[in-house]
Design an enzyme around this catalytic site. Sequence first.
Site, PDB file in Angstrom:
ATOM      1  N   HIS A  36       0.681  -1.236  -0.049  1.00 24.13           N
ATOM      2  CA  HIS A  36       0.163   0.026  -0.134  1.00 24.13           C
ATOM      3  C   HIS A  36       0.841   1.242   0.199  1.00 24.13           C
ATOM      4  O   HIS A  36       0.503   2.458   0.587  1.00 24.13           O
ATOM      5  CB  HIS A  36      -1.093  -0.187   1.106  1.00 24.13           C
ATOM      6  CG  HIS A  36      -2.040  -0.972   0.975  1.00 24.13           C
ATOM      7  ND1 HIS A  36      -3.129  -0.840   0.325  1.00 24.13           N
ATOM      8  CD2 HIS A  36      -2.190  -2.253   1.463  1.00 24.13           C
ATOM      9  CE1 HIS A  36      -4.012  -2.077   0.124  1.00 24.13           C
ATOM     10  NE2 HIS A  36      -3.283  -2.887   0.944  1.00 24.13           N
ATOM     11  N   GLY A 116      -4.857 -12.883  -5.313  1.00 26.75           N
ATOM     12  CA  GLY A 116      -3.901 -11.823  -4.898  1.00 26.75           C
ATOM     13  C   GLY A 116      -2.466 -12.009  -5.538  1.00 26.75           C
ATOM     14  O   GLY A 116      -1.582 -11.367  -5.179  1.00 26.75           O
ATOM     15  N   SER A 118      -1.965 -11.621  -8.584  1.00 29.90           N
ATOM     16  CA  SER A 118      -1.778 -10.598  -9.951  1.00 29.90           C
ATOM     17  C   SER A 118      -2.025 -11.378 -11.199  1.00 29.90           C
ATOM     18  O   SER A 118      -1.344 -10.873 -12.133  1.00 29.90           O
ATOM     19  CB  SER A 118      -0.799  -9.570 -10.097  1.00 29.90           C
ATOM     20  OG  SER A 118      -0.420  -8.869  -8.927  1.00 29.90           O
ATOM     21  N   ASP A 164       1.917  -4.099  -9.711  1.00 25.77           N
ATOM     22  CA  ASP A 164       1.644  -5.420 -10.322  1.00 25.77           C
ATOM     23  C   ASP A 164       2.058  -5.301 -11.783  1.00 25.77           C
ATOM     24  O   ASP A 164       2.765  -6.298 -12.143  1.00 25.77           O
ATOM     25  CB  ASP A 164       0.175  -5.851 -10.074  1.00 25.77           C
ATOM     26  CG  ASP A 164      -0.258  -5.835  -8.599  1.00 25.77           C
ATOM     27  OD1 ASP A 164       0.682  -5.607  -7.864  1.00 25.77           O
ATOM     28  OD2 ASP A 164      -1.564  -5.557  -8.584  1.00 25.77           O
TER      29      ASP A 164
HETATM   30  C1  GLA Z   1      -2.938  -4.487  -5.051  1.00 22.34           C
HETATM   31  C2  GLA Z   1      -2.516  -3.267  -6.109  1.00 22.34           C
HETATM   32  C3  GLA Z   1      -1.244  -2.797  -6.082  1.00 22.34           C
HETATM   33  C4  GLA Z   1      -0.724  -2.246  -4.527  1.00 22.34           C
HETATM   34  C5  GLA Z   1      -1.262  -3.568  -3.747  1.00 22.34           C
HETATM   35  C6  GLA Z   1      -0.865  -3.219  -2.221  1.00 22.34           C
HETATM   36  O1  GLA Z   1      -2.167  -5.655  -5.332  1.00 22.34           O
HETATM   37  O2  GLA Z   1      -3.092  -3.800  -7.445  1.00 22.34           O
HETATM   38  O3  GLA Z   1      -1.074  -1.878  -6.894  1.00 22.34           O
HETATM   39  O4  GLA Z   1      -1.507  -1.215  -4.065  1.00 22.34           O
HETATM   40  O5  GLA Z   1      -2.615  -3.965  -3.679  1.00 22.34           O
HETATM   41  O6  GLA Z   1       0.584  -2.922  -1.974  1.00 22.34           O
END
Ligand code: GLA
Length: 373
Positions: A36, A116, A118, A164
């Site tokens: 974050h 999570g 990506s 990501d």
């Molecule tokens: C998600 C978002 C990223 C980042 C994370 C938290 O993965 O896609 O851009 O903000 O949360 O670190």
Amino acid sequence: MRETEQKAAKAYTEKFGGTPDLVASAPGRINLIGEHTDYNGGFVLPCAIDRRIAVAVGTGEGGLYSADFNETREPGKKDDSWADYPRGVAWAMGEEGHEADSFRAAFAGDVPLGSGLSSSAAIEAATALALDALLGLGIGRKDLAVLCQRAENDYVGVASGIMDQYASLLCEAGAALLVDCRSLEARSVPLDLAAAGLALVVCDTRVERGLADTGYNDRRSTCESAASTLGIEELRDATEEDLKRLSGEELKRARHVVSENARVLEAVEALNNNDFNRFGHLMYASHASLRDDYEVSTPELDTFVETAKQHGARGARLTGAGFGGCAIALVPEAQSDKVKQACEQNFAEADFEKPAFYEFVPAAGAELANKPG
Ligand code: GLA
């Protein structure tokens, strides 16, 4: 070619006939530390995982085909499906003045979905690299990442930061990637886990990231309001001293961001010195801050981190946005089965979903595969 790349090429031939003009693939990611912070102009340290999404492309009609879902979608219209990611990339290329609408593509992948890790950045990055090559655009990797973020923000409609897409396009095998999310400078930081006798254990808590969007957007806007209370552009510029001028939620969120940015830089120094003890302490501290100040952890993520700690992990933390999804631990290789077993048992006792485990080594970013045939 990798297995996923072969699968995409085969799907292309079965669906459209002939061989694709080219095949590209891009990985998912875990974030080692720096959570974050990206949308606050701060630092992140992700690495790519050896799970990828591959795309085989060619010019002509036929649409977008997913071998994993066994379905074809039209290229044009947004429909809240997986196809919005490649559509979004083509749209973003159009916005930059590159016509990218006459292509067909077949996708195949093995990035776990909705965990999570990506998968969405992976499909965007693979599509962007493939279209860039197919159309001979010569766009650099960093610009492709920004373009993918634009697809995600403005086409798909998810307000994510740049981490990501950067990780998927710019990571190198055997290394983590330090990104300054303000300047968008990035550099590889070698991460030889095998030499240190460590395994990177990932626990997928299987918790629906249902509230993720609202929670994520709330956190973002509190960060923005904290920055405006302080009269600064972004929380990247806040100091510990500044925190005294904040209160309530603004204070808690900003305290996480300020401390997390410092932890990322210290973590890079620790890696450069092969100091995994220090690195691990920083991971634990990051988790505590995400749990207590940023309030994005869950009982499942906390249980994994505690269990890993009790069974010899050097460090552990939630990874990604939180609200469910995955946590990671750096564990001496010999201990990794024990950590997984103990975690499974603790989850069962607490009546949590049965977790899934993965072990990853830092993998290569997006690549074009050799031409099939
Ligand atoms: C998600 C978002 C990223 C980042 C994370 C938290 O993965 O896609 O851009 O903000 O949360 O670190």
